[in-house]
Design a protein around this motif. Structure first.
Motif, PDB file in Angstrom:
ATOM      1  N   LEU A 195      30.732 -27.564  44.332  1.00 19.96           N
ATOM      2  CA  LEU A 195      31.364 -26.714  43.568  1.00 19.96           C
ATOM      3  C   LEU A 195      33.244 -26.163  43.622  1.00 19.96           C
ATOM      4  O   LEU A 195      33.710 -25.825  42.613  1.00 19.96           O
ATOM      5  CB  LEU A 195      30.997 -24.779  43.392  1.00 19.96           C
ATOM      6  N   LEU A 196      33.779 -26.044  45.108  1.00 15.79           N
ATOM      7  CA  LEU A 196      34.740 -25.919  45.185  1.00 15.79           C
ATOM      8  C   LEU A 196      35.630 -26.839  45.285  1.00 15.79           C
ATOM      9  O   LEU A 196      37.152 -26.374  44.984  1.00 15.79           O
ATOM     10  CB  LEU A 196      34.351 -25.594  46.879  1.00 15.79           C
ATOM     11  N   GLN A 197      35.317 -28.055  44.692  1.00 10.98           N
ATOM     12  CA  GLN A 197      35.889 -29.033  45.077  1.00 10.98           C
ATOM     13  C   GLN A 197      36.218 -29.639  43.866  1.00 10.98           C
ATOM     14  O   GLN A 197      37.573 -29.331  43.413  1.00 10.98           O
ATOM     15  CB  GLN A 197      35.262 -30.316  45.283  1.00 10.98           C
ATOM     16  N   ASN A 198      35.423 -29.139  42.644  1.00  6.18           N
ATOM     17  CA  ASN A 198      35.503 -28.789  41.438  1.00  6.18           C
ATOM     18  C   ASN A 198      36.496 -27.599  40.868  1.00  6.18           C
ATOM     19  O   ASN A 198      37.200 -27.746  39.629  1.00  6.18           O
ATOM     20  CB  ASN A 198      34.121 -28.602  40.442  1.00  6.18           C
ATOM     21  N   PHE A 199      36.107 -27.053  41.792  1.00  5.76           N
ATOM     22  CA  PHE A 199      37.206 -25.380  41.054  1.00  5.76           C
ATOM     23  C   PHE A 199      38.663 -26.215  41.568  1.00  5.76           C
ATOM     24  O   PHE A 199      39.557 -25.497  40.692  1.00  5.76           O
ATOM     25  CB  PHE A 199      37.015 -24.302  42.029  1.00  5.76           C
ATOM     26  N   ILE A 200      38.684 -26.547  42.650  1.00  6.36           N
ATOM     27  CA  ILE A 200      40.379 -27.107  43.091  1.00  6.36           C
ATOM     28  C   ILE A 200      40.748 -27.740  41.881  1.00  6.36           C
ATOM     29  O   ILE A 200      41.961 -27.713  41.933  1.00  6.36           O
ATOM     30  CB  ILE A 200      40.341 -27.199  44.211  1.00  6.36           C
ATOM     31  N   ILE A 201      39.894 -28.762  41.866  1.00  3.40           N
ATOM     32  CA  ILE A 201      40.471 -29.806  40.574  1.00  3.40           C
ATOM     33  C   ILE A 201      40.754 -28.912  39.170  1.00  3.40           C
ATOM     34  O   ILE A 201      42.074 -29.769  39.014  1.00  3.40           O
ATOM     35  CB  ILE A 201      39.687 -30.769  40.231  1.00  3.40           C
ATOM     36  N   PHE A 202      39.785 -27.845  38.916  1.00  6.29           N
ATOM     37  CA  PHE A 202      40.609 -27.193  37.738  1.00  6.29           C
ATOM     38  C   PHE A 202      41.514 -26.533  38.076  1.00  6.29           C
ATOM     39  O   PHE A 202      42.430 -26.676  37.041  1.00  6.29           O
ATOM     40  CB  PHE A 202      39.009 -26.388  37.250  1.00  6.29           C
ATOM     41  N   GLN A 203      42.002 -26.161  38.920  1.00  5.37           N
ATOM     42  CA  GLN A 203      43.115 -25.217  38.892  1.00  5.37           C
ATOM     43  C   GLN A 203      44.236 -26.365  39.112  1.00  5.37           C
ATOM     44  O   GLN A 203      45.497 -25.737  38.285  1.00  5.37           O
ATOM     45  CB  GLN A 203      43.007 -24.496  40.087  1.00  5.37           C
ATOM     46  N   LEU A 204      44.050 -27.235  39.905  1.00  7.47           N
ATOM     47  CA  LEU A 204      45.305 -28.580  39.722  1.00  7.47           C
ATOM     48  C   LEU A 204      45.387 -28.613  38.411  1.00  7.47           C
ATOM     49  O   LEU A 204      46.660 -29.384  38.161  1.00  7.47           O
ATOM     50  CB  LEU A 204      45.408 -29.024  41.056  1.00  7.47           C
ATOM     51  N   SER A 205      45.637 -28.758  37.901  1.00 11.06           N
ATOM     52  CA  SER A 205      45.100 -29.473  36.582  1.00 11.06           C
ATOM     53  C   SER A 205      45.748 -28.395  35.180  1.00 11.06           C
ATOM     54  O   SER A 205      46.395 -29.529  35.055  1.00 11.06           O
ATOM     55  CB  SER A 205      43.710 -30.175  35.817  1.00 11.06           C
TER      56      SER A 205
END
Length: 86
Positions: free
Chosen positions: A6-16
């Motif tokens: 969940l944290l990894q997906n959140f970080i990827i979403f923010q950086l996209s």
């Protein structure tokens, strides 16, 4: 494991959001952010509205000035951004 995913997906979403493009305008080789032009336009338009209301003696329509003019500037700035840069 679930929290890490969940944290990894959140970080990827923010950086996209950073990968699309920089929200800036090139003017004579210098890059200026979009919001700078929108706020300038909002301030100038609200000044024109203020002057026109004073000329027609209708400035009481926007009576709590400390609230209405900053909100008018914000509304006009966001409107300019949607109109020109969205």
């Amino acid at each position: 494991m679930k929290h890490r995913l969940l944290l990894q997906n959140f970080i990827i979403f923010q950086l996209s959001g950073c990968s699309a493009h920089s929200p800036s305008v090139n003017i004579l080789g210098a890059y200026f952010p979009d919001w700078l032009f929108c706020i300038s336009g909002g301030c100038l338009t609200s000044a024109v509205i203020n002057i026109s209301l004073k000329n027609f003696r209708r400035s009481r329509w926007l009576s709590p000035y400390i609230l209405t003019y900053p909100l008018l500037i914000a509304f006009l700035s966001m409107g300019f951004w949607i109109l020109f840069f969205y």
